[in-house]
Motif scaffolding. Structure first.
Motif, PDB file in Angstrom:
ATOM      1  N   HIS A  91       0.815  -1.196  -0.020  1.00  0.00           N
ATOM      2  CA  HIS A  91      -0.141  -0.060  -0.139  1.00  0.00           C
ATOM      3  C   HIS A  91       0.703   1.145  -0.146  1.00  0.00           C
ATOM      4  O   HIS A  91       0.615   2.234  -0.799  1.00  0.00           O
ATOM      5  N   HIS A 188      -7.370  -3.012 -11.061  1.00  0.00           N
ATOM      6  CA  HIS A 188      -7.525  -2.941  -9.774  1.00  0.00           C
ATOM      7  C   HIS A 188      -6.460  -3.872  -9.096  1.00  0.00           C
ATOM      8  O   HIS A 188      -6.761  -4.425  -7.855  1.00  0.00           O
ATOM      9  N   GLN A 191      -5.058  -2.665  -5.735  1.00  0.00           N
ATOM     10  CA  GLN A 191      -6.116  -2.671  -4.702  1.00  0.00           C
ATOM     11  C   GLN A 191      -6.410  -4.015  -4.159  1.00  0.00           C
ATOM     12  O   GLN A 191      -6.635  -4.208  -3.039  1.00  0.00           O
ATOM     13  N   THR A 195      -6.158  -5.475  -0.394  1.00  0.00           N
ATOM     14  CA  THR A 195      -7.316  -5.653   0.406  1.00  0.00           C
ATOM     15  C   THR A 195      -7.301  -7.044   1.002  1.00  0.00           C
ATOM     16  O   THR A 195      -7.693  -7.356   1.899  1.00  0.00           O
TER      17      THR A 195
END
Length: 214
Positions: A91, A188, A191, A195
């Motif tokens: 992140h 994506h 992400q 997650t």
């Protein structure tokens, strides 16, 4: 055990990396054959890991708070903490431009053996390890635990099974929709990885601590 296996298998089957690679295989010249080789290799890997655990435990869960039981929980705790740290690293690191892997240029000429090897390489081994540590608690004298382990392996392979069957039954529609899905996964990917790693890491960490102090 069953709830943990369901959570881990769901995280495995939804992983963006292997699903993107599998869609790319399915869209290649011999997509159905290559996809089947990937799928079978993936499932065989899952079964082999669980079989090794069952052989080590003899199909009987270790006594609570015994050395083997505590070691299995410690493994899950370590994996959970690593996943949390990994998600934080992904992140906060500077964004990097990502190009397609080099092997994608040779996908049309890949053999089933290559597709099978790719499944082994893309298996999320940290999650598979967490599943193996959870399976230590399986009691194979009860049909319910047999079903739980079989369901775990199938659930972890479910996305591949669904996509393979979709391409076999409706190839044109499947290729269009699966390629759109691959584009979305690629956009994506970062992400999703962050997650999934964070959520599963927190789950494993919390569950392991609860088991250690109970």
């Amino acid at each position: 055990m069953v709830l943990d296996l369901v959570v881990i298998a769901t995280a495995v089957t939804l992983g963006p990396l292997h699903n993107s690679a599998f869609i790319l295989l399915l869209s290649s010249r011999h997509g159905v054959r290559q996809g089947l080789a990937f799928l079978l290799s993936w499932l065989a890997n899952m079964i082999a890991v669980i079989a090794c655990v069952v052989l080590l435990t003899g199909g009987q869960p270790p006594a609570r708070h015994s050395v083997p039981s505590t070691a299995a929980i410690d493994v899950k705790l370590a994996i959970g903490l690593v996943l949390v740290l990994y998600s934080a690293h992904r992140h906060f690191r500077p964004p990097r431009p990502h190009g397609p892997p080099r092997w994608t240029a040779r996908i049309d000429n890949a053999s089933p053996a290559t597709a099978a090897g790719l499944a082994w390489l893309l298996q999320p081994w940290a999650l598979v390890g967490a599943g193996a540590a959870t399976a230590v608690d399986a009691n194979l004298s009860t049909p319910a635990d047999w079903l739980a382990l079989a369901g775990y392996c199938l659930l972890a392979t479910l996305s591949l099974i669904v996509m393979e069957m979709y391409v076999v039954w409706a190839p044109e529609a499947a290729n269009a929709r699966l390629n759109a899905l691959r584009d979305w996964l690629t956009q994506h990917q970062e992400q999703l990885i962050v997650t999934f790693a964070l959520l599963l890491g927190l789950w494993l960490t919390a569950r392991s601590i609860a088991e250690l102090v109970a």
